[in-house]
Scaffold this active site. Structure first.
Site, mmCIF file in Angstrom:
data_model
loop_
_atom_site.group_PDB
_atom_site.id
_atom_site.type_symbol
_atom_site.label_atom_id
_atom_site.label_comp_id
_atom_site.label_asym_id
_atom_site.label_seq_id
_atom_site.Cartn_x
_atom_site.Cartn_y
_atom_site.Cartn_z
ATOM 1 N N LEU A 111 17.137 -4.581 64.300
ATOM 2 C CA LEU A 111 17.576 -5.904 63.820
ATOM 3 C C LEU A 111 16.423 -6.886 63.589
ATOM 4 O O LEU A 111 16.553 -8.082 63.842
ATOM 5 C CB LEU A 111 18.608 -6.516 64.777
ATOM 6 C CG LEU A 111 19.875 -5.692 65.034
ATOM 7 C CD1 LEU A 111 20.804 -6.446 65.987
ATOM 8 C CD2 LEU A 111 20.606 -5.348 63.748
ATOM 9 N N GLY A 134 25.982 7.889 53.205
ATOM 10 C CA GLY A 134 25.522 8.994 52.361
ATOM 11 C C GLY A 134 25.893 8.899 50.897
ATOM 12 O O GLY A 134 25.811 9.903 50.184
ATOM 13 N N CYS A 145 25.392 -1.726 65.399
ATOM 14 C CA CYS A 145 23.982 -1.324 65.361
ATOM 15 C C CYS A 145 23.667 -0.443 66.561
ATOM 16 O O CYS A 145 23.825 -0.871 67.706
ATOM 17 C CB CYS A 145 23.055 -2.538 65.360
ATOM 18 S SG CYS A 145 21.323 -2.025 65.357
ATOM 19 N N ASN A 176 16.658 5.909 61.733
ATOM 20 C CA ASN A 176 15.954 4.627 61.817
ATOM 21 C C ASN A 176 16.253 3.938 63.129
ATOM 22 O O ASN A 176 17.294 4.129 63.740
ATOM 23 C CB ASN A 176 16.330 3.719 60.631
ATOM 24 C CG ASN A 176 17.495 2.801 60.949
ATOM 25 O OD1 ASN A 176 17.315 1.736 61.557
ATOM 26 N ND2 ASN A 176 18.698 3.230 60.593
ATOM 27 N N GLY A 203 22.271 8.667 55.386
ATOM 28 C CA GLY A 203 21.963 9.524 54.251
ATOM 29 C C GLY A 203 22.998 10.630 54.070
ATOM 30 O O GLY A 203 24.024 10.656 54.764
ATOM 31 N N ASN A 231 25.327 -10.222 56.850
ATOM 32 C CA ASN A 231 25.608 -9.346 57.997
ATOM 33 C C ASN A 231 25.101 -10.064 59.251
ATOM 34 O O ASN A 231 23.954 -10.489 59.306
ATOM 35 C CB ASN A 231 24.870 -8.017 57.759
ATOM 36 C CG ASN A 231 25.095 -6.968 58.833
ATOM 37 O OD1 ASN A 231 24.533 -7.050 59.921
ATOM 38 N ND2 ASN A 231 25.902 -5.965 58.536
ATOM 39 N N ASN A 285 28.470 -7.205 62.302
ATOM 40 C CA ASN A 285 27.856 -5.945 62.703
ATOM 41 C C ASN A 285 28.082 -5.716 64.195
ATOM 42 O O ASN A 285 27.348 -6.234 65.026
ATOM 43 C CB ASN A 285 26.359 -6.007 62.344
ATOM 44 C CG ASN A 285 25.600 -4.771 62.771
ATOM 45 O OD1 ASN A 285 26.166 -3.858 63.378
ATOM 46 N ND2 ASN A 285 24.322 -4.745 62.479
ATOM 47 N N LYS A 344 20.369 -8.058 55.083
ATOM 48 C CA LYS A 344 19.917 -7.544 56.386
ATOM 49 C C LYS A 344 20.623 -8.288 57.519
ATOM 50 O O LYS A 344 20.949 -9.477 57.374
ATOM 51 C CB LYS A 344 18.399 -7.779 56.441
ATOM 52 C CG LYS A 344 17.724 -7.446 57.729
ATOM 53 C CD LYS A 344 17.633 -5.965 57.938
ATOM 54 C CE LYS A 344 17.328 -5.618 59.392
ATOM 55 N NZ LYS A 344 17.864 -4.317 59.772
HETATM 56 C C1 FMN Z 1 16.594 1.194 57.611
HETATM 57 C C2 FMN Z 1 18.038 0.852 57.844
HETATM 58 C C3 FMN Z 1 18.374 -0.435 58.310
HETATM 59 C C4 FMN Z 1 19.701 -0.781 58.542
HETATM 60 N N1 FMN Z 1 20.008 -2.037 58.978
HETATM 61 C C5 FMN Z 1 21.320 -2.399 59.143
HETATM 62 C C6 FMN Z 1 21.667 -3.726 59.514
HETATM 63 O O1 FMN Z 1 20.797 -4.597 59.662
HETATM 64 N N2 FMN Z 1 22.988 -4.030 59.689
HETATM 65 C C7 FMN Z 1 23.987 -3.085 59.496
HETATM 66 O O2 FMN Z 1 25.171 -3.396 59.668
HETATM 67 N N3 FMN Z 1 23.669 -1.822 59.107
HETATM 68 C C8 FMN Z 1 22.375 -1.469 58.927
HETATM 69 N N4 FMN Z 1 22.063 -0.195 58.528
HETATM 70 C C9 FMN Z 1 23.152 0.777 58.298
HETATM 71 C C10 FMN Z 1 23.513 0.856 56.823
HETATM 72 O O3 FMN Z 1 23.979 -0.386 56.335
HETATM 73 C C11 FMN Z 1 24.595 1.933 56.592
HETATM 74 O O4 FMN Z 1 25.750 1.607 57.319
HETATM 75 C C12 FMN Z 1 24.122 3.324 57.024
HETATM 76 O O5 FMN Z 1 22.760 3.509 56.691
HETATM 77 C C13 FMN Z 1 24.960 4.426 56.390
HETATM 78 O O6 FMN Z 1 24.892 4.384 54.993
HETATM 79 P P1 FMN Z 1 23.850 5.303 54.119
HETATM 80 O O7 FMN Z 1 24.024 6.707 54.595
HETATM 81 O O8 FMN Z 1 24.265 5.102 52.693
HETATM 82 O O9 FMN Z 1 22.481 4.787 54.392
HETATM 83 C C14 FMN Z 1 20.733 0.171 58.299
HETATM 84 C C15 FMN Z 1 20.389 1.452 57.814
HETATM 85 C C16 FMN Z 1 19.072 1.798 57.592
HETATM 86 C C17 FMN Z 1 18.746 3.171 57.072
#
Ligand code: FMN
Length: 309
Positions: free
Chosen positions: A79, A250, A136, A75, A223, A105, A133, A51
């Site tokens: 952070l 996704g 965000c 979402n 997603g 991260n 990161n 995280k």
């Molecule tokens: C609930 C949630 C929390 C996330 N927290 C972070 C984070 O703390 N730092 C970050 O770089 N990305 C964060 N992301 C982004 C994910 O790491 C990822 O880049 C994004 O969800 C796209 O991938 P996915 O479609 O497989 O979920 C978060 C995503 C979600 C859904």
């Protein structure tokens, strides 16, 4: 001979970051890894990205922070995290006992914050690399504001590069006019690899309440809905930079991951898919292994970027 799935994510870094396989977890969707240690053998993964970590602990954004949408999830966690001191004190000693490398991260409100975080985490046993990161979408200061422009993205990357000997991955936002220019700027400023994409800015409205469905009005969409966007960006960026590209967005199955490899990614991150299936990342890995065995592929290099030729 079993197929070779190992991948070097920071080939130019003296510290190096060689993963046993290319399947990682995406930040914010797998906690600190510890939460899943009893669910499946997490040591089999290529890497775990924890995280986002900030200098001070953070409470995050107002509720509701998570809403399902068609083909995705919106979402706005903002952070929420325990802060770097607690990560070093409580999490890193556990990670140090693991075979799977853990990448932290990091997120800051200012360029100075990023440098300070990188310095604090350097030399900490159990920390194998940093993922910066600058993407965000859910904070008022910092975050995606840095990742939206090549000059600010480069400034953050350079500050982290100066402060650490750890491998540096920069995580990019799709919420920019030109992600390729941002990736190139980060690579020039010393990034060992780039990861893309973070979530896509989006919104939902609760019609019954006549109000935005999440507390901070807009949030980040992730997603299956964002996979084609992520794939196009990975395709473009991997044709424009020399550093390894990590694909994210996704990915829920081995077939999804293979698309990203074929577009040019050297590794993949599994994010939201974990919410529906906690062992999604391992399923992706096993599916890749099965595909390689079936197709007689000896090394990942045979498929990375093959759709580009
Ligand atoms: C609930 C949630 C929390 C996330 N927290 C972070 C984070 O703390 N730092 C970050 O770089 N990305 C964060 N992301 C982004 C994910 O790491 C990822 O880049 C994004 O969800 C796209 O991938 P996915 O479609 O497989 O979920 C978060 C995503 C979600 C859904």
């Amino acid at each position: 001979m079993p197929p070779n799935l190992s991948v070097k994510l920071a080939p130019e870094s003296p510290a190096g970051l060689t993963l046993a396989n290319p399947v990682m977890t995406a930040s914010g969707t797998f906690g600190y890894g510890t939460e899943y240690a009893d669910v499946f053998d997490i040591q089999r993964l290529g890497a775990i990205v924890c995280k986002a970590t900030t200098l001070a602990p953070r409470e995050g954004n107002p509720q509701p922070r998570l809403v399902e949408t068609a083909g995705g999830v919106l979402n706005s966690i903002g952070l929420q995290n325990i802060g770097v001191a607690a990560v070093i004190r409580e999490k890193a000693p556990l990670w140090a006992k693991w075979r799977v490398p853990v990448i932290v991260n990091i997120a800051g409100d200012s360029i100075t914050d990023y440098g300070k975080l990188a310095a604090r985490l350097t030399g900490v046993k159990g920390v194998s690399g940093l993922e910066v990161n600058i993407s965000c979408p859910n904070v008022s200061a910092g975050g995606a504001a840095f990742g939206a422009r090549p000059d600010t993205a480069a400034a953050v990357t350079a500050a982290v590069r100066q402060a650490t000997t750890l491998p540096v991955i920069v995580k990019l936002t799709p919420n920019t006019g030109d992600i390729t220019a941002v990736a190139q700027a980060c690579a020039r400023a010393g990034a060992d690899a780039v990861a893309l994409i973070n979530s896509v800015k989006g919104m939902a409205i609760d019609v019954a309440q006549r109000r935005p469905a999440i507390g901070s009005v807009t949030g980040g969409l992730s997603g299956p809905a964002i996979k084609p966007i992520a794939l196009a960006m990975v395709y473009e960026v991997s044709g424009a930079v020399d550093v390894p590209v990590i694909g994210c967005g996704g990915i829920a199955s081995a077939a999804d991951a293979l698309e990203f490899f074929m577009a040019g990614a050297s590794a993949v991150q599994v994010g939201s898919a974990t919410f529906a299936n906690p062992r999604a990342a391992l399923d992706v890995l096993e599916g890749i292994e099965a595909f390689m065995a079936k197709e007689g592929i000896k090394s990942l290099d045979e498929i990375i970027g093959c759709a580009r030729k």
